[in-house]
Design an enzyme around this catalytic site. Sequence first.
Site, short mmCIF file in Angstrom:
data_model
loop_
_atom_site.label_atom_id
_atom_site.label_comp_id
_atom_site.label_asym_id
_atom_site.label_seq_id
_atom_site.Cartn_x
_atom_site.Cartn_y
_atom_site.Cartn_z
N SER A 188 84.82 106.87 -47.19
CA SER A 188 84.22 108.44 -47.98
C SER A 188 84.77 109.48 -46.81
O SER A 188 84.16 110.41 -46.23
CB SER A 188 82.24 108.62 -47.87
OG SER A 188 82.08 108.12 -46.29
N HIS A 216 81.79 106.41 -53.95
CA HIS A 216 82.51 107.24 -54.22
C HIS A 216 83.28 107.51 -55.17
O HIS A 216 84.10 108.99 -55.03
CB HIS A 216 82.95 107.61 -52.70
CG HIS A 216 82.45 108.28 -51.38
ND1 HIS A 216 82.07 109.47 -51.05
CD2 HIS A 216 81.70 107.57 -50.91
CE1 HIS A 216 80.89 109.34 -50.72
NE2 HIS A 216 80.29 107.97 -49.84
N LYS A 246 75.66 110.69 -56.42
CA LYS A 246 77.04 111.50 -55.75
C LYS A 246 78.15 112.06 -57.38
O LYS A 246 77.56 113.14 -57.88
CB LYS A 246 78.11 110.88 -55.45
CG LYS A 246 77.70 110.13 -54.23
CD LYS A 246 78.93 109.37 -53.23
CE LYS A 246 77.80 108.96 -51.58
NZ LYS A 246 76.72 108.36 -52.14
#
Length: 396
Positions: A188, A216, A246
Amino acid sequence: MTRGFDLRARLTDRDSRGLRRGLSSIETVGERSRVVDSYEQCSSSDEQLVFASNNYLGLADDERVRRAGARAAEAIGTGAGASRLVTGDTPAHHALERDLAATKQSERALVFSSGYAANVGTITALTPDVVFSDAFNHASIIDGCRLSDAEVVVYDHCDATSLEKAMSERARDRIDESWLVVTDSVFSMDGDVAPLTALCDTAERYGAWMMVDEAHATGVFKAGGGIVQREGLSDRVHIQLGTLSKALAAQGGYVAGHEALIEYLLNTARSFVFSTGLAPPAAGAAREALSIARDGTRREQLWNNVERLRAGLESLGFDVLGETHILPVLIGDRSDAVEFADQLREVGIIAPAIRPPTVPNGTSRIRVAPMATHTTRDIEHCIAAFETAGRECAIV
């Protein structure tokens, strides 16, 4: 004599080291918002463009996702009410888990209350003798390793040769140990990708299990999956883990794998057993977001924006790290990065500085994360803002 805690002194110490942070709220979770420095008033009457969110596909305020969450709340309730092993197991959980398992090409999936809980619960439940962990792994992986009581061997970041060396040295006189290799897929803070095929090759040579955190990557890559799916490794990674918070625009985490793994975790992962089940509206919203992500249109929009933004920033002379939808712009000095972020905010861009101890000394950066819903004009505005801030701060 006092046996308490001097928290004011601790806060003063954080101040002196430039580590103290505060809350700065935004009004909405979309690609643009006004910033609220207090709950009574906004710091600016103008909307600012948000280039710091993990809402990669821009689905957190999407009407379809909102309606799905509302339907789940209407049909089931706003909360699960109890651990899923008591009365908190609902149709919304099972529908989401079926879709996650299909997307991750696994036999079964299990959703947790957060990605953090999924990591900590999974690693501690497995009770490995040794965990081989990438040097840049997420804090939830690190904490899971600590709580598991395993011996932790940290290998060099994204370096399968370093992992091979560590395993080879360990294998000389250790025979009856259980080994777990753990890595993020997309990191990230650096926007780079773990060499999963090489890591799987090494793990298999020594009979170790492979665990990959796709926090992610979930929803962003092939057919709404992650790097594991892009690289065709679904049958070689024993444990696939990720978040719903996310790209999938909700809340919670998941683990995907074979039937025995999931059955074992729902019986032994303490962060699952002793937590109230994921809220049904979050499950409903995440399922709808996953369906949209699998369709592909939003993913194409995201990658088009990523390509335009990276090219624009690099053309200005900025050093943009990584190879993914996360674009870390290297600044270097901590104070320079903070000043740069302040300059960006002055011209309408929210992209805070990332500085030590989150990243190594001398590598402070602006972590830029475009969304699929940013327009061409938004991308151009961001590039122009970086040019202005770069001049003001004498960075470029």
